[in-house]
Scaffold this motif. Structure first.
Motif, short mmCIF file in Angstrom:
data_model
loop_
_atom_site.label_atom_id
_atom_site.label_comp_id
_atom_site.label_asym_id
_atom_site.label_seq_id
_atom_site.Cartn_x
_atom_site.Cartn_y
_atom_site.Cartn_z
N TYR A 153 42.29 40.11 35.33
CA TYR A 153 42.08 41.21 36.28
C TYR A 153 40.66 41.75 36.18
O TYR A 153 40.14 42.00 35.08
CB TYR A 153 43.08 42.33 36.02
CG TYR A 153 42.89 43.50 36.96
CD1 TYR A 153 43.35 43.44 38.27
CD2 TYR A 153 42.22 44.65 36.54
CE1 TYR A 153 43.14 44.49 39.15
CE2 TYR A 153 42.02 45.71 37.42
CZ TYR A 153 42.48 45.62 38.72
OH TYR A 153 42.27 46.66 39.59
N MET A 154 40.03 41.96 37.34
CA MET A 154 38.67 42.51 37.41
C MET A 154 38.71 43.85 38.13
O MET A 154 39.32 43.97 39.20
CB MET A 154 37.76 41.53 38.16
CG MET A 154 37.52 40.23 37.44
SD MET A 154 36.37 40.42 36.07
CE MET A 154 34.81 40.48 36.95
N PRO A 155 38.02 44.87 37.61
CA PRO A 155 38.07 46.21 38.21
C PRO A 155 37.08 46.37 39.36
O PRO A 155 36.23 47.26 39.38
CB PRO A 155 37.69 47.11 37.02
CG PRO A 155 36.70 46.27 36.25
CD PRO A 155 37.23 44.85 36.35
N VAL A 156 37.21 45.50 40.35
CA VAL A 156 36.29 45.49 41.49
C VAL A 156 36.81 46.39 42.59
O VAL A 156 37.98 46.32 42.97
CB VAL A 156 36.11 44.04 42.01
CG1 VAL A 156 35.22 44.04 43.25
CG2 VAL A 156 35.52 43.16 40.93
N GLY A 157 35.93 47.24 43.13
CA GLY A 157 36.33 48.16 44.19
C GLY A 157 36.54 49.57 43.67
O GLY A 157 36.93 49.77 42.51
N VAL A 158 36.32 50.54 44.54
CA VAL A 158 36.43 51.93 44.10
C VAL A 158 37.87 52.32 43.75
O VAL A 158 38.10 53.28 43.01
CB VAL A 158 35.88 52.89 45.19
CG1 VAL A 158 34.40 52.67 45.39
CG2 VAL A 158 36.63 52.70 46.51
N MET A 216 43.71 25.68 34.50
CA MET A 216 42.30 26.05 34.40
C MET A 216 42.18 27.56 34.41
O MET A 216 42.73 28.25 35.27
CB MET A 216 41.50 25.45 35.56
CG MET A 216 40.00 25.73 35.43
SD MET A 216 39.02 24.70 36.54
CE MET A 216 39.66 25.22 38.13
N ASP A 217 41.46 28.08 33.42
CA ASP A 217 41.25 29.52 33.27
C ASP A 217 39.83 29.84 33.71
O ASP A 217 38.86 29.38 33.10
CB ASP A 217 41.48 29.93 31.81
CG ASP A 217 41.50 31.44 31.63
OD1 ASP A 217 40.67 32.13 32.25
OD2 ASP A 217 42.33 31.94 30.84
N LEU A 224 47.61 32.60 39.02
CA LEU A 224 48.13 33.61 38.10
C LEU A 224 47.04 34.59 37.71
O LEU A 224 46.00 34.19 37.17
CB LEU A 224 48.69 32.94 36.85
CG LEU A 224 49.67 31.78 37.06
CD1 LEU A 224 50.03 31.15 35.72
CD2 LEU A 224 50.92 32.27 37.77
N CYS A 225 47.25 35.85 37.98
CA CYS A 225 46.33 36.90 37.55
C CYS A 225 46.96 37.60 36.36
O CYS A 225 47.98 38.29 36.50
CB CYS A 225 46.06 37.89 38.68
SG CYS A 225 45.00 39.28 38.19
N LYS A 270 49.44 44.28 31.71
CA LYS A 270 50.89 44.48 31.85
C LYS A 270 51.71 43.20 31.80
O LYS A 270 52.92 43.26 31.55
CB LYS A 270 51.18 45.20 33.18
CG LYS A 270 50.44 46.50 33.38
CD LYS A 270 50.81 47.55 32.36
CE LYS A 270 50.12 48.88 32.65
NZ LYS A 270 50.43 49.89 31.61
N ASN A 271 51.07 42.04 32.05
CA ASN A 271 51.89 40.83 32.17
C ASN A 271 51.37 39.64 31.36
O ASN A 271 51.94 38.54 31.46
CB ASN A 271 52.00 40.41 33.64
CG ASN A 271 50.68 39.92 34.21
OD1 ASN A 271 49.66 39.86 33.53
ND2 ASN A 271 50.68 39.56 35.49
#
Length: 517
Positions: free
Chosen positions: A326-331, A363-364, A294-295, A299-300
């Motif tokens: 959520y991780m803001p990885v990537g352009v 597990m988180d 689960l991410c 929004k969720n």
């Protein structure tokens, strides 16, 4: 030395397959305590004592498997008598309470595991996860970690391919492109080397790992002493593949799902949700274990963290749930999908409530830092190998100074990047701020620059300072909220004591091996 498996023992209310793991861990610990197991002489590979211990533990598992409700209390009673120093009294008392109460959520989970999972699959899973990975493997990796003064992981996450049959919004894996693959021989070499160092747990990601389902089954077949798990979108699970899972017995999928139909399809594509439900049905009917990945995003989070949603997962047959933020990885990342500090606190509180009330293991990845003394990446307990062979400290940290094509695993563990992780962990005294990127952005920048690691994104390399900057607002907000939680946490004192011991042991090892900073 503290390791990832300590989490399962300390946080007793969250233990996966609770009767098997802790009972057998206690069994082995007491045997070692009374001196019935002698140390082997081999540095790498399986020692005589490991073989003897494994044999004894497997016999204990068979005894448990025959009638867990009746035999677990018998073994606990026996262990109480052997444990003259009362090392595990609290654990014995907790198990007694669990086994006496049929309405206890962990009692229900135990009952469900024995009722709904194929007996041969369950036995293989217990044997690989408990005996080989949690006990024998952990002892070996700790011994070798002390010998070489480097982190050796409990689990290796690797991408067989960068290809995927979906294109999910905000997915960091998409930034690798879809043309990279690890050959079967390369995957096999990673597992072979890993086992020699004590790693018996392998987790596939991607891309979509089941694009390579034939090679995955081949690996499971070749390494029957290992447990394999995959983070998968679930859309490629069909009757034929489920039959193969049933045959090899040592593969468990964690199916990614973003909530209900609207949330899942909005990120993963129309029709994905129904395909996921079909996959869960097939696995359930075949009596195969599976869980959910689960991410949670801005929004969720409220949907994923609701009682109703977890009841839904349990009803579908999920035995566990791995949670990631959520991780803001990537352009092409979408920072707006990052959760607020209040949403992260909500998930923290909900997961702990579920552990006390619902028959599912949770597990988180971020919010459970208090149980594992912070960040577990950099090989401290896990690492990531992408589809190009780059050996990264974490699935969300796309930088490397080593590649499996050029270095052995042990050489990579001793590389500047991984040694920077070892020397700097934990990255914060507040264990609810474990991550060097999300929670302590400047720390990752220092590590990458000092180690000379490079971006592994071949298509759109991302500067570490730019990446870290995207996390600064969230880190600042969470620092305030998490401080209040941590200052009042029941686990704080215990965690600080464990941390002090771990740091002392690491320093003793460093001085003994004679390595300079």
């Amino acid at each position: 030395m503290f390791n990832f498996m300590t989490y399962f023992v300390f946080c007793i209310d969250t233990i996966f397959f609770i009767n098997g793991i802790v009972t057998v861990v206690m069994f082995a610990a007491v045997l070692r305590r009374i001196g019935r197991l002698k140390k082997g002489e081999n540095v790498m590979g399986t020692t005589i004592s490991e073989k003897l211990e494994a044999f004894g533990l497997k016999q204990a598992l068979k005894y448990l498997d025959s009638n867990p409700q009746e035999n677990v209390p018998k073994i606990i009673s026996w262990l109480r008598k052997l444990d003259k120093d009362g090392l595990y009294t609290n654990a014995y008392n907790m198990f007694d309470e669990i086994m006496r109460d049929p309405n206890n959520n962990w009692n229900k989970l135990i009952t469900d595991i024995y009722a709904s999972i194929d007996p041969d699959v369950r036995h293989k899973m217990f044997e690989n996860f408990i005996v080989n990975s949690a006990i024998i493997g952990t002892q070996r990796k700790n011994r070798l970690s002390a010998k070489y003064d480097c982190n050796i992981p409990w689990a290796i996450l690797m991408d067989p391919t960068s290809a995927c049959n979906l294109h999910c919004i905000g997915c960091w894996a998409a930034d690798y492109g879809n043309k990279m693959n690890l050959a079967y021989d390369q995957l096999d070499s990673v597992v072979t080397q890993g086992c020699e160092l004590g790693t018996y747990m392998y987790i596939f990601s991607g891309g979509e790992p089941l694009v390579r389902k034939d090679d995955i089954i081949k690996l499971c077949e070749a390494h029957q002493d290992c447990e394999f798990l995959a983070f998968t979108n679930g859309t490629l699970i069909d009757e034929k593949f489920a039959d193969e899972m049933l045959r090899v017995k040592n593969f468990v999928p964690a199916i990614s799902i973003e909530g209900y139909e609207e949330q899942t399809d909005s990120r993963r594509g129309e029709g994905t949700y129904q395909k996921v439900l079909d996959a869960m049905r097939i696995l359930r009917e075949k009596k195969l274990p599976f869980g959910a990945s689960l991410c949670y995003t801005s929004k969720n989070a409220e949907n994923i963290g609701s009682d109703e949603y977890f009841d839904f997962l349990i009803a579908q047959g999920c035995k566990f749930a791995w949670l990631f933020t959520y991780m803001p990885v990537g352009v092409d990342a979408v920072p707006e999908l990052m959760v607020s500090a209040e949403q992260r606190k909500f998930m923290y509180e909900q997961i702990r409530k579920f552990r006390a009330t619902k028959p599912i293991f949770t597990m988180d990845f971020w919010n459970d830092g208090e149980y594992v003394n912070g960040c577990i990446a950099g090989g401290r307990d896990y690492l990531h190998i992408n589809a190009n062979g780059d050996i990264e400290p974490c699935a969300f940290i796309h930088y490397a100074d080593s590649n499996i094509k050029d270095k052995t695993l042990l050489e990579a563990y001793q590389s500047p990047l991984f040694m920077q992780y070892r020397r700097n962990q934990p990255f914060n005294k507040n264990m609810l701020r474990p991550c060097p990127l999300l929670d302590n952005p400047g720390r990752l920048t220092q590590i990458i620059k000092k180690s000379g690691a490079r971006s592994t994104d071949l298509t759109h390399p991302e500067d570490v300072e730019s990446l870290s900057q995207k996390c600064v607002p969230a880190a600042k907000a969470w620092a305030v909220v998490s401080k209040e939680i941590w200052d009042n946490s029941d686990n704080r004192m215990h965690s600080e004591q464990k941390l002090e011991k771990e740091l002392e042991e690491k320093e003793e090892i460093r001085q003994m091996v004679g390595k300079a900073e």
